[in-house]
Design an enzyme around this catalytic site. Structure first.
Site, short mmCIF file in Angstrom:
data_model
loop_
_atom_site.label_atom_id
_atom_site.label_comp_id
_atom_site.label_asym_id
_atom_site.label_seq_id
_atom_site.Cartn_x
_atom_site.Cartn_y
_atom_site.Cartn_z
N LYS A 36 0.18 3.82 7.51
CA LYS A 36 0.40 2.80 6.66
C LYS A 36 -1.07 2.45 6.04
CE LYS A 36 2.51 -1.84 5.64
NZ LYS A 36 3.62 -2.83 6.55
N ASP A 69 13.88 -10.63 8.16
CA ASP A 69 13.97 -9.79 7.15
C ASP A 69 14.78 -8.42 7.45
OD1 ASP A 69 14.14 -8.81 4.47
OD2 ASP A 69 11.89 -7.71 4.57
N GLY A 126 0.83 -1.23 -0.05
CA GLY A 126 -0.17 -0.07 0.02
C GLY A 126 0.84 1.32 0.10
#
Length: 503
Positions: free
Chosen positions: A201, A298, A184
């Site tokens: 967000k 990550d 997004g």
């Protein structure tokens, strides 16, 4: 993202012959791993009384307890009393591998100078999935989960159309767009209640992204509940709401990411005192996650935000900038995985991916420590340690920089992975007939880790090398833990403001 945000070529790097494939464009067009993709088609969530993909064991998957999927309602998610419990991954359909390299033009549309990494380029659709999703994904594939008529406040891909001055509910007014990613957009908003700016967000109005965002919300709520004072420097979710079919997550507004600061500073290395401080905070965050049985999966400079990115020139007449404050926050927990839950076969962004992931040996907490080691080398040199986009070349670079992969590690591999990467008496199958001349030259030109860190023998360089050596061990069972790493002698050394050792 625009081409103005491209990583400039370092003038002091060894020049290599032009490569028609990709390496000559590495810094000019962004990191190749940002363009690795797996497309997962949008489809209705299947009935929960049928077996899910997460309940089917596949090669390279960690065998552990898998709980049945659970449905969550918004009241449970928003509750501050979120219990620490395994998160059941949501099912996905039809996975197919695309080429590791997508066109630069399609990737650049998501580049933005003001992007502060609240949305990572390696966002993903479920707890099963860890690789970046194609930026060329067609909105038509989501027709089964979207209304036939597109609302006038959404684009054809389900992204919210941001207009400066518009409201996200009566509380938040949009003042600026910070960036855009697969999941997004991120916008800066003025919060009329707290009378300050925040980052929000805005998740795409596509069901699979909405489902994945609810998993991330549960993880974020768990982190804030377990560490309300934020001693461990993980980003906290302040609020979330559903607005026009878009899940919106509210965060404190921070500065740029470590990668963005490196880029803006012409990839100049950080001083040793700042590397030490950032390393201590990062390892503290990782140790906290591991204590909750969570693996981040990550870790990279893009997912580490500076609380305040104000800086000064190092000295008169020099353009290199020094940060005034090196407090950081760890972000992007969309891929965080409980250690006893389903493990995808591939995790982490390419440059920071541990060897056990590439070799198909399964992974656990130790893969985060390998990523930390790669990050610290990058802060020390200004450049990523392993600049590649292909598994075999990646392994060859590891052997050249760190040393030969131990035979006991190779023996643990499946026959498929052994034949794929090794030949004869367990020798890495590099170079081979398919290896390009440029790839051979590049791998051969790499410096060893000792040469990178210790071109000259000093106490702090020796201690820093010893820490990196324990973070970058091939065997994940021998790799140092985050808690143990925090007690390394490197963190007891003192440096002045210019990064020079005091004692």
């Amino acid at each position: 993202m625009s081409t103005t945000n491209a990583r400039p070529t370092r003038t002091n790097r060894r020049k290599r012959p032009p490569n028609p494939n990709w390496r000559e464009d590495f810094y000019r067009n962004g990191r190749p791993d940002d363009q690795e993709v797996i497309v997962i088609s949008d489809s209705p969530t299947p009935s929960h009384n049928r077996p899910l993909p997460s309940q089917i064991e596949t090669r390279g998957m960690k065998r552990g307890r898998r709980s049945a999927p659970k449905l969550y309602n918004p009241q449970q998610l928003q509750s501050s009393q979120v219990l620490l419990q395994p998160i059941s991954a949501l099912p996905t359909h039809k996975r197919r591998r695309k080429g590791e390299i997508q066109s630069i033009q399609n990737y650049q549309q998501y580049n933005d100078t003001s992007y502060r990494s609240y949305i990572s380029t390696s966002s993903h659709t479920s707890a099963h999935y860890r690789e970046p999703i194609s930026t060329r994904e067609s909105y038509s594939s989501a027709s089964s989960s979207r209304q036939a008529i597109i609302p006038n406040y959404d684009d054809k891909d389900g992204h919210y159309i941001v207009k400066i001055g518009d409201d996200l509910t009566s509380r938040y007014r949009i003042t600026r767009q910070l960036g855009q990613g697969t999941f997004g957009k991120v916008v800066q908003c003025f919060d009329r209640v707290s009378n300050r700016h925040v980052a929000i967000k805005i998740i795409r109005a596509v069901q699979k992204y909405r489902d994945a965002s609810k998993i991330e919300i549960r993880v974020l709520n768990t982190l804030s509940d377990q560490d309300p004072a934020n001693i461990h420097k993980c980003i906290h979710l302040r609020n979330w709401f559903d607005f026009r079919n878009h899940i919106c997550m509210v965060f404190d507004l921070y500065g740029s990411s470590l990668f963005d600061f490196l880029k803006q500073n012409d990839f100049a290395p950080f001083p040793m005192n700042q590397i030490q401080h950032i390393a201590r905070q990062l390892l503290s965050s990782v140790a906290f996650l591991h204590s909750l049985r969570l693996v981040h999966t990550d870790l990279k400079p893009e997912n580490i935000l500076l609380v305040n990115d104000q800086c000064r020139n190092r000295s008169p007449g020099k353009t290199r900038r020094i940060l005034l404050d090196t407090d950081v926050r760890l972000i992007d927990f969309g891929s965080a995985t409980f250690d006893d839950e389903y493990h995808s076969s591939v995790v982490s962004t390419r440059h920071y991916r541990a060897p056990e992931v590439i070799l198909g040996l399964g992974w656990s907490y130790s893969c985060d420590l390998w990523s930390v080691g790669c990050i610290l080398v990058e802060l020390f040199t200004g450049e990523a340690l392993f600049q590649t986009h292909e598994n075999l070349e990646h392994l060859a670079m590891m052997e050249h920089v760190i040393g030969k992969i131990p035979d006991r590690i190779v023996r643990q591999m499946s026959r498929h992975h052994q034949s794929k990467y090794f030949r004869g008496s367990r020798l890495l199958n590099f170079p081979n007939d398919d290896t390009t001349k440029q790839s051979r030259k590049y791998v051969k030109s790499l410096r060893t880790l000792v040469d990178i860190i210790e071109p000259e023998k000093t106490t702090f360089r020796s201690q820093f090398y010893d820490l990196l050596h324990h973070l970058l061990l091939y065997d994940p069972n021998e790799r140092i833990s985050a808690r143990t790493a925090l007690r390394h002698p490197f963190f007891y050394m003192l440096f002045d403001e210019e990064g020079r050792q005091i004692r």
